[in-house]
Write an enzyme that holds these catalytic residues in place. Structure first.
Site, PDB file in Angstrom:
ATOM      1  N   THR A  60      -8.544  -6.118   4.529  1.00  0.00           N
ATOM      2  CA  THR A  60      -8.532  -5.149   3.438  1.00  0.00           C
ATOM      3  C   THR A  60      -9.542  -5.649   2.420  1.00  0.00           C
ATOM      4  OG1 THR A  60      -6.166  -4.823   3.790  1.00  0.00           O
ATOM      5  CG2 THR A  60      -7.083  -3.972   1.733  1.00  0.00           C
TER       6      THR A  60
ATOM      7  N   ARG B 245       1.813  15.760  13.136  1.00  0.00           N
ATOM      8  CA  ARG B 245       2.993  16.576  13.446  1.00  0.00           C
ATOM      9  C   ARG B 245       2.633  18.059  13.328  1.00  0.00           C
ATOM     10  NH1 ARG B 245       4.429  12.748   9.921  1.00  0.00           N
ATOM     11  NH2 ARG B 245       4.401  14.248   8.220  1.00  0.00           N
TER      12      ARG B 245
ATOM     13  N   TYR C 112       2.866   2.457  15.366  1.00  0.00           N
ATOM     14  CA  TYR C 112       3.472   2.674  14.049  1.00  0.00           C
ATOM     15  C   TYR C 112       4.928   3.127  14.085  1.00  0.00           C
ATOM     16  CZ  TYR C 112       3.295   7.805  13.708  1.00  0.00           C
ATOM     17  OH  TYR C 112       3.510   9.139  13.860  1.00  0.00           O
TER      18      TYR C 112
ATOM     19  N   TYR D 267       1.375   5.623  -0.571  1.00  0.00           N
ATOM     20  CA  TYR D 267       1.000   6.833   0.171  1.00  0.00           C
ATOM     21  C   TYR D 267       1.136   7.960  -0.841  1.00  0.00           C
ATOM     22  CZ  TYR D 267       1.032   9.410   4.728  1.00  0.00           C
ATOM     23  OH  TYR D 267       0.749  10.170   5.838  1.00  0.00           O
TER      24      TYR D 267
ATOM     25  N   LYS E 139      -3.823  -2.269  10.596  1.00  0.00           N
ATOM     26  CA  LYS E 139      -4.217  -2.415   9.193  1.00  0.00           C
ATOM     27  C   LYS E 139      -4.446  -3.870   8.789  1.00  0.00           C
ATOM     28  CE  LYS E 139      -3.019   1.868   7.583  1.00  0.00           C
ATOM     29  NZ  LYS E 139      -3.832   2.720   6.704  1.00  0.00           N
TER      30      LYS E 139
ATOM     31  N   GLU F 272      -9.257   3.699  -1.853  1.00  0.00           N
ATOM     32  CA  GLU F 272      -8.039   3.574  -2.656  1.00  0.00           C
ATOM     33  C   GLU F 272      -8.326   2.871  -3.978  1.00  0.00           C
ATOM     34  OE1 GLU F 272      -4.767   1.978  -0.494  1.00  0.00           O
ATOM     35  OE2 GLU F 272      -5.311   3.012   1.376  1.00  0.00           O
TER      36      GLU F 272
ATOM     37  N   GLN G  45      -3.068   1.895  15.290  1.00  0.00           N
ATOM     38  CA  GLN G  45      -2.010   2.388  14.398  1.00  0.00           C
ATOM     39  C   GLN G  45      -1.141   3.436  15.096  1.00  0.00           C
ATOM     40  OE1 GLN G  45      -3.619   4.081  10.797  1.00  0.00           O
ATOM     41  NE2 GLN G  45      -1.632   4.663   9.984  1.00  0.00           N
TER      42      GLN G  45
ATOM     43  N   GLU H 143     -10.225   3.659   4.264  1.00  0.00           N
ATOM     44  CA  GLU H 143      -9.343   4.370   3.341  1.00  0.00           C
ATOM     45  C   GLU H 143      -9.768   4.001   1.925  1.00  0.00           C
ATOM     46  OE1 GLU H 143      -5.209   3.692   4.367  1.00  0.00           O
ATOM     47  OE2 GLU H 143      -5.307   5.218   5.947  1.00  0.00           O
TER      48      GLU H 143
ATOM     49  N   ARG I  54      -7.286   3.498  13.802  1.00  0.00           N
ATOM     50  CA  ARG I  54      -6.355   4.616  14.037  1.00  0.00           C
ATOM     51  C   ARG I  54      -5.712   4.573  15.418  1.00  0.00           C
ATOM     52  NH1 ARG I  54      -5.324   5.653   8.955  1.00  0.00           N
ATOM     53  NH2 ARG I  54      -7.151   6.363   7.795  1.00  0.00           N
TER      54      ARG I  54
ATOM     55  N   HIS J  23      -3.506  13.687   0.882  1.00  0.00           N
ATOM     56  CA  HIS J  23      -3.689  12.786   2.028  1.00  0.00           C
ATOM     57  C   HIS J  23      -2.473  12.831   2.958  1.00  0.00           C
ATOM     58  CE1 HIS J  23      -4.738   9.320   4.444  1.00  0.00           C
ATOM     59  NE2 HIS J  23      -3.580   8.757   4.142  1.00  0.00           N
TER      60      HIS J  23
ATOM     61  N   ASP K  97       0.843  -1.194   0.000  1.00  0.00           N
ATOM     62  CA  ASP K  97       0.000   0.000   0.000  1.00  0.00           C
ATOM     63  C   ASP K  97       0.878   1.242   0.000  1.00  0.00           C
ATOM     64  OD1 ASP K  97      -2.345   1.420  -0.026  1.00  0.00           O
ATOM     65  OD2 ASP K  97      -2.589   1.396   2.143  1.00  0.00           O
TER      66      ASP K  97
ATOM     67  N   GLU L 288      -9.511  12.341   8.052  1.00  0.00           N
ATOM     68  CA  GLU L 288      -9.410  13.642   7.381  1.00  0.00           C
ATOM     69  C   GLU L 288     -10.753  14.378   7.398  1.00  0.00           C
ATOM     70  OE1 GLU L 288      -6.756  13.269   3.592  1.00  0.00           O
ATOM     71  OE2 GLU L 288      -7.423  11.252   4.147  1.00  0.00           O
TER      72      GLU L 288
ATOM     73  N   THR M 157      -4.538   6.073   0.383  1.00  0.00           N
ATOM     74  CA  THR M 157      -5.782   6.837   0.445  1.00  0.00           C
ATOM     75  C   THR M 157      -5.790   7.930  -0.608  1.00  0.00           C
ATOM     76  OG1 THR M 157      -5.762   6.483   2.817  1.00  0.00           O
ATOM     77  CG2 THR M 157      -7.289   8.156   1.982  1.00  0.00           C
TER      78      THR M 157
ATOM     79  N   ASP N  29      -8.875   0.071   2.566  1.00  0.00           N
ATOM     80  CA  ASP N  29      -7.819  -0.299   3.493  1.00  0.00           C
ATOM     81  C   ASP N  29      -8.278   0.085   4.900  1.00  0.00           C
ATOM     82  OD1 ASP N  29      -5.329  -1.001   4.554  1.00  0.00           O
ATOM     83  OD2 ASP N  29      -4.487   0.976   4.168  1.00  0.00           O
TER      84      ASP N  29
HETATM   85 MN    MN Z   1      -3.982   2.716   2.998  1.00  0.00          MN
END
Ligand code: MN
Length: 377
Positions: free
Chosen positions: A226, A111, A213, A97, A222, A170, A209, A168, A206, A102, A95, A327, A313, A202
């Site tokens: 899927t 961040r 992560y 990014y 994750k 995709e 994750q 997600e 959260r 996104h 997967d 989001e 995503t 996906d």
């Molecule tokens: Mn994904």
């Protein structure tokens, strides 16, 4: 409903031969049974899986598609009478990014105050390896995952059901022809290996994750499931949908350069319990499909038949063009209001998520859906 030219491939069962998996092609509201159709290379469709056809390569793909476009004879079943199965054996699942919107949206949430994109993002497509064995076909119920995570305000993890289950939206690229170990696949060879596209959800926990992560990336957050659409649309049906990608003008490493980098003008639609909540535009995605494959193989890693390479995503610049709830709700701060005043911050038990896709002219490209069931533990 698929039109008469898209001609996606899938695998189905029907009550006239209970339990027997058969390869079919969707033509409007019917399914052509390829196990009994008069088409070239019939042996490729005798195994109840797309696997033999996928590995047969572009010349065979084109020959079969040409025959279908000319109106191959064979038995048709009403779409309403078939049950769809996972269409191919998923080999590896990667997967990416690839959407700048996104990646930047998540960067601002995780961040705050820093650069929304990590320093490496503009130099190469970033990705993680997912779990191929838990890729399921559309319609499969999704059990809410449990795992260690932090409760808001806490500093020690608790084990329990995810309270921040997300989707997600995709696009997935399905590999047919393998590549040799040790030999990178250049951007120009993309169509020698990739057969077509599917839709991907996906599913993402959260809270699991966020706890797990760093430093190695997503794992339990994750890998529980899927979902993919049952119909794989050949790239050959998408020639008119090609559009330039934003990364084309960058100063890229040679292995990521492409003569005419292209993406696809495909719009996804995300529905929660039947209500549209977002329309992510794939055409805004920064990295192209060919760049993703070139990057995946740049170190000599081999492609396998049945590899599923997802875009990550899909999110566009607009507030209602984002492909995830994290989001849409600004990290859970602003719930989505559905018609009737119902609100959702994250996916609740028994909610159904559906992601469909179409081309700019309205041509339908399929759907992936799934309903969430309560956690087992
Ligand atoms: Mn994904």
């Amino acid at each position: 409903m698929f039109d008469a030219e898209t001609l996606p491939f899938g695998v189905f069962t029907a009550l006239d031969r209970p339990g027997v998996r058969r390869v079919g092609v969707a033509v409007e509201d019917r399914v052509l049974d390829l196990s009994q159709a008069r088409i070239p290379h019939p042996a490729l469709f005798a195994y109840g899986s797309l696997d033999p056809f996928l590995v047969s390569g572009p010349e065979v793909w084109d020959r079969v598609r040409s025959a279908l476009l000319e109106g191959a004879g064979g038995p048709y079943l009403p779409m309403s009478e078939v049950t769809m199965c996972l269409p191919f054996t998923v080999a590896d699942y990667v997967d990416f990014y690839a959407s700048e919107y996104h990646a930047a949206n998540l960067g601002r949430l995780f961040r705050p105050g820093g650069d929304p994109l990590t320093h490496n993002w503009r130099y190469q497509p970033l990705a993680y390896h997912g779990r191929a064995g838990t890729v399921v076909v559309s319609g499969t119920a999704i059990v809410r995952p449990s795992g260690p995570h932090l409760i808001e305000g806490g500093s020690e993890p608790v084990f329990g059901p995810s309270e921040r289950l997300d989707l997600e939206a995709e696009l997935g690229f399905v590999v047919g022809v393998p590549s040799a170990l040790g030999t990178p696949v250049p951007t120009g060879a993309f169509a020698d290996h990739v057969f077509g596209i599917c839709l991907v959800n996906d599913w993402s926990a959260r809270d699991l994750q966020a706890w797990e992560y760093l430093p190695l990336g997503p794992f339990l957050g994750k890998s529980f499931a899927t979902s993919v659409s049952p119909w794989v649309v050949p790239l050959a049906a998408l020639g008119d949908a090609r559009v330039p990608v934003p990364s084309g003008s960058g100063n890229l490493a040679p292995y990521l350069r492409e003569d005419a980098p292209w993406g696809l003008d495909i719009t996804l639609e995300v529905r929660l319990n039947g209500e549209p909540i977002s329309r992510p535009p794939y055409r805004s995605t920064h990295w192209s499909p060919a760049q993703m494959v070139a990057h995946l193989t740049a170190n000599g890693a081999a492609l396998r038949p049945g590899d599923l390479i997802a875009s990550g995503t899909v999110s566009g610049p607009g507030g209602e063009e984002v492909g995830s709830l994290i989001e849409l709700t600004h990290g859970g701060e602003r719930p989505v209001v559905l018609p009737g005043g119902v609100t959702r911050t994250w996916i609740e038990d028994y909610d159904e998520v559906a992601i469909s896709a179409s081309l700019a002219g309205g041509r339908y490209l399929g759907e992936v859906s799934g309903r969430v069931l309560p956690a087992v533990v």
